[in-house]
Write an enzyme that holds these catalytic residues in place. Structure first.
Site, PDB file in Angstrom:
ATOM      1  N   ARG A  47       0.820  -1.220   0.000  1.00  0.00           N
ATOM      2  CA  ARG A  47       0.000   0.000   0.000  1.00  0.00           C
ATOM      3  C   ARG A  47       0.849   1.264   0.000  1.00  0.00           C
ATOM      4  O   ARG A  47       0.385   2.326  -0.432  1.00  0.00           O
ATOM      5  CB  ARG A  47      -0.926  -0.008   1.220  1.00  0.00           C
ATOM      6  CG  ARG A  47      -2.109  -0.928   1.024  1.00  0.00           C
ATOM      7  CD  ARG A  47      -3.030  -0.917   2.213  1.00  0.00           C
ATOM      8  NE  ARG A  47      -4.300  -1.518   1.859  1.00  0.00           N
ATOM      9  CZ  ARG A  47      -5.193  -1.937   2.733  1.00  0.00           C
ATOM     10  NH1 ARG A  47      -4.957  -1.847   4.032  1.00  0.00           N
ATOM     11  NH2 ARG A  47      -6.331  -2.445   2.334  1.00  0.00           N
ATOM     12  N   GLY A  60      -5.581  -5.497   2.372  1.00  0.00           N
ATOM     13  CA  GLY A  60      -4.273  -5.347   3.008  1.00  0.00           C
ATOM     14  C   GLY A  60      -3.603  -6.684   3.284  1.00  0.00           C
ATOM     15  O   GLY A  60      -2.459  -6.920   2.881  1.00  0.00           O
ATOM     16  N   GLY A 108     -12.334  -4.478   1.334  1.00  0.00           N
ATOM     17  CA  GLY A 108     -13.741  -4.097   1.491  1.00  0.00           C
ATOM     18  C   GLY A 108     -14.149  -3.091   0.421  1.00  0.00           C
ATOM     19  O   GLY A 108     -15.253  -3.161  -0.129  1.00  0.00           O
TER      20      GLY A 108
HETATM   21  N1  ADP Z   1     -10.021 -18.682  10.830  1.00  0.00           N
HETATM   22  C1  ADP Z   1      -9.535 -17.482  11.170  1.00  0.00           C
HETATM   23  N2  ADP Z   1      -9.628 -17.052  12.452  1.00  0.00           N
HETATM   24  C2  ADP Z   1      -9.137 -15.832  12.806  1.00  0.00           C
HETATM   25  N3  ADP Z   1      -8.548 -14.979  11.951  1.00  0.00           N
HETATM   26  C3  ADP Z   1      -8.429 -15.379  10.668  1.00  0.00           C
HETATM   27  C4  ADP Z   1      -8.910 -16.634  10.214  1.00  0.00           C
HETATM   28  N4  ADP Z   1      -8.664 -16.726   8.891  1.00  0.00           N
HETATM   29  C5  ADP Z   1      -8.035 -15.597   8.531  1.00  0.00           C
HETATM   30  N5  ADP Z   1      -7.882 -14.765   9.588  1.00  0.00           N
HETATM   31  C6  ADP Z   1      -7.204 -13.457   9.634  1.00  0.00           C
HETATM   32  O1  ADP Z   1      -7.877 -12.526   8.806  1.00  0.00           O
HETATM   33  C7  ADP Z   1      -6.999 -11.418   8.619  1.00  0.00           C
HETATM   34  C8  ADP Z   1      -7.322 -10.700   7.350  1.00  0.00           C
HETATM   35  O2  ADP Z   1      -8.674 -10.315   7.312  1.00  0.00           O
HETATM   36  P1  ADP Z   1      -9.206  -9.046   6.512  1.00  0.00           P
HETATM   37  O3  ADP Z   1      -8.685  -7.807   7.160  1.00  0.00           O
HETATM   38  O4  ADP Z   1     -10.668  -9.186   6.397  1.00  0.00           O
HETATM   39  O5  ADP Z   1      -8.515  -9.230   5.083  1.00  0.00           O
HETATM   40  P2  ADP Z   1      -7.888  -8.128   4.100  1.00  0.00           P
HETATM   41  O6  ADP Z   1      -6.957  -7.270   4.910  1.00  0.00           O
HETATM   42  O7  ADP Z   1      -7.204  -8.894   3.042  1.00  0.00           O
HETATM   43  O8  ADP Z   1      -9.050  -7.335   3.591  1.00  0.00           O
HETATM   44  C9  ADP Z   1      -5.612 -12.023   8.641  1.00  0.00           C
HETATM   45  O9  ADP Z   1      -4.819 -11.304   9.556  1.00  0.00           O
HETATM   46  C10 ADP Z   1      -5.805 -13.475   9.070  1.00  0.00           C
HETATM   47  O10 ADP Z   1      -4.893 -13.900  10.066  1.00  0.00           O
HETATM   48  O1  X15 Z   2      -7.485  -2.479   5.438  1.00  0.00           O
HETATM   49  C1  X15 Z   2      -8.497  -1.939   4.979  1.00  0.00           C
HETATM   50  O2  X15 Z   2      -9.507  -2.651   4.442  1.00  0.00           O
HETATM   51  P1  X15 Z   2      -9.425  -4.209   4.009  1.00  0.00           P
HETATM   52  O3  X15 Z   2      -9.050  -5.034   5.234  1.00  0.00           O
HETATM   53  O4  X15 Z   2     -10.805  -4.509   3.535  1.00  0.00           O
HETATM   54  O5  X15 Z   2      -8.400  -4.337   2.934  1.00  0.00           O
HETATM   55  C2  X15 Z   2      -8.666  -0.448   4.927  1.00  0.00           C
HETATM   56  O6  X15 Z   2      -7.510   0.211   5.391  1.00  0.00           O
HETATM   57  C3  X15 Z   2      -9.898  -0.012   5.715  1.00  0.00           C
HETATM   58  O7  X15 Z   2      -9.713  -0.304   7.078  1.00  0.00           O
HETATM   59  P2  X15 Z   2     -11.020  -0.482   8.024  1.00  0.00           P
HETATM   60  O8  X15 Z   2     -11.728  -1.743   7.583  1.00  0.00           O
HETATM   61  O9  X15 Z   2     -10.462  -0.577   9.431  1.00  0.00           O
HETATM   62  O10 X15 Z   2     -11.890   0.743   7.812  1.00  0.00           O
END
Ligand code: ADP
Ligand code: X15
Length: 399
Positions: free
Chosen positions: A35, A356, A379
């Site tokens: 990022r 992220g 998201g």
């Molecule tokens: N079964 C699980 N229980 C708890 N945490 C999990 C599980 N599977 C994945 N995760 C966690 O989800 C996190 C990412 O979620 P999220 O923020 O929604 O994704 P992104 O950042 O790609 O949008 C990771 O840090 C991962 O460790």
């Molecule tokens: O990491 C983010 O979103 P993402 O986990 O959906 O990729 C953005 O920085 C938004 O963060 P937020 O979901 O705490 O508002």
């Protein structure tokens, strides 16, 4: 609204909303700088014009004001390295005297990073007075935070109205992200598989319903899956669960049947006796996890089943890891899915991976070059695909 590439920033203080919400490890080291790298072209263009760059971002979800582990100061050194040694100043408050003074004293070619916006509860509330205070830091407002464009927060949306139309614009990253997402949206071929996982269950579960109009298959893994198993009456031990979304999960399963969308849940989980890298592990049906144990990865046949669905797809949208991939023991499911996405892409599918942590996972396993497009938004990307106008985009267009 002005066009970024046509704007001359000479002598101007450009206040840029970026999404520097990067993953940090327990030693507060950056584990994925995707990022940060993604906004370097925007910063460089302003500096090359002879402008000054003021960066504002959130990091994580601090709940009670300032906390060291959420401080953006941990990013300063790396940001300067990414900018080939350009000086990066840091203000340990995003508003107030020190921030204003530093911004006023900046020289052309300098960069100022402000402290975490979410140390003020006003940021997430979209507080007008807070947005106005932030706006005073810059002459021009640039929104380059695609990853946070789905949040109607002070710095992402409300602030835009404090700049006249010609002094607000999208940065290069935002333009590129919107263009590629738009292209997929208008041009997506079926079968269309959405893969959802991760830990932000309460937010992202709400998106599934609208995705059903686009996707033919929805794979639900990671922490997202257990709310569904609980909603169906299963025992999920101490796995991640969003109690307030149990009814939503039930409704999604019913609607999917009506709309002929296949929802794929992981039949088996890799379970752990604690949330730790050295936990004891075992495999269990995801709907029958013993008390005190938690599902931290997809396991068994579900990995192969998910892979088969992915390999038959023409369009793939992926947000959210399948397990706690940061810990070696729980990375197998995410790796298996990344492998299938790479194979499908090689065979002609269009794959878009965003978020992220998802991007961190794809980079960690060396798959970034093997997918069609890597987005900084998770998201935000999903909400874009729902067909929504994201608040961060609307504000710059319309304010
Ligand atoms: N079964 C699980 N229980 C708890 N945490 C999990 C599980 N599977 C994945 N995760 C966690 O989800 C996190 C990412 O979620 P999220 O923020 O929604 O994704 P992104 O950042 O790609 O949008 C990771 O840090 C991962 O460790
Ligand atoms: O990491 C983010 O979103 P993402 O986990 O959906 O990729 C953005 O920085 C938004 O963060 P937020 O979901 O705490 O508002």
């Amino acid at each position: 609204m002005s066009k970024f590439s046509e704007y001359n920033f000479k002598g101007q203080k450009a206040l840029i909303r970026v999404d520097f919400n990067v993953p940090l490890n327990e030693n507060l080291e950056i584990t994925s700088d995707a990022r940060m790298k993604a906004v370097v072209p925007t910063i460089k263009k302003i500096l090359a014009d002879g402008g000054k760059v003021i960066l504002m971002s959130h990091l994580g979800r601090p709940k009670t004001g300032p906390e060291d582990k959420f401080s953006l100061k941990h990013l300063v050194k790396h940001l300067s390295d990414l900018l080939e040694g350009a000086p990066v100043l840091f203000a340990n408050d995003c508003i107030g005297e020190q921030a204003y003074l530093t911004a006023d004293m900046m020289r052309e070619g300098e960069v100022l990073l402000l402290e975490n916006l979410r140390f003020y509860k006003e940021e997430e509330k979209g507080d007008e007075a807070f947005a106005e205070q932030l706006s005073k830091l810059g002459d021009v407002y640039v929104n380059d935070a695609f990853g946070t464009a789905h949040r109607a927060h002070a710095s992402t949306a409300v602030i835009a109205k404090f700049f006249p139309s010609e002094k607000r614009m999208f940065g290069l990253l935002m333009e590129a992200e919107v263009n590629s997402a738009q292209k997929v949206l208008s041009d997506s071929q079926k079968p269309f598989t959405a893969i959802l996982g991760g830990a932000k269950v309460s937010d992202k579960i709400l998106i599934i319903e609208n995705l059903m109009d686009k996707a033919t298959d929805i794979i639900i893994g990671g922490g997202m899956a257990y709310t569904f198993f609980k909603a169906m009456g299963g025992n999920i031990g101490s796995s991640l669960c969003e109690e307030e979304r149990l009814d939503t999960a039930k409704e999604i399963l019913e609607k999917a049947k009506e709309k002929n969308v296949c929802i794929h849940l992981p039949g088996e989980s890799l379970i752990a006796d604690k949330f730790a890298a050295d936990a004891d592990t075992s495999e269990a049906p995801s709907n029958n996890i013993p008390e005190g144990w938690m599902g931290l990865d997809i396991a068994g046949e579900s990995r192969g089943q998910f892979a088969n669905v992915i390999k038959k797809s023409k369009t793939i949208l992926w947000n959210g890891p399948m397990g706690v991939f940061e810990m070696e023991k729980f990375q197998g499911g995410t790796k298996a899915i990344a492998d299938a996405v790479a194979e499908a892409t090689e065979n002609g599918a269009f794959s878009l991976v965003g978020g992220g942590d998802s991007v961190a996972a794809v980079n960690k396993f060396g798959y970034a070059e093997k997918v069609s497009y890597v987005s900084t938004g998770g998201g935000a990307m999903l909400e874009f695909f729902e067909g929504k106008t994201l608040p961060g985009i609307a504000a710059v267009n319309e304010a």
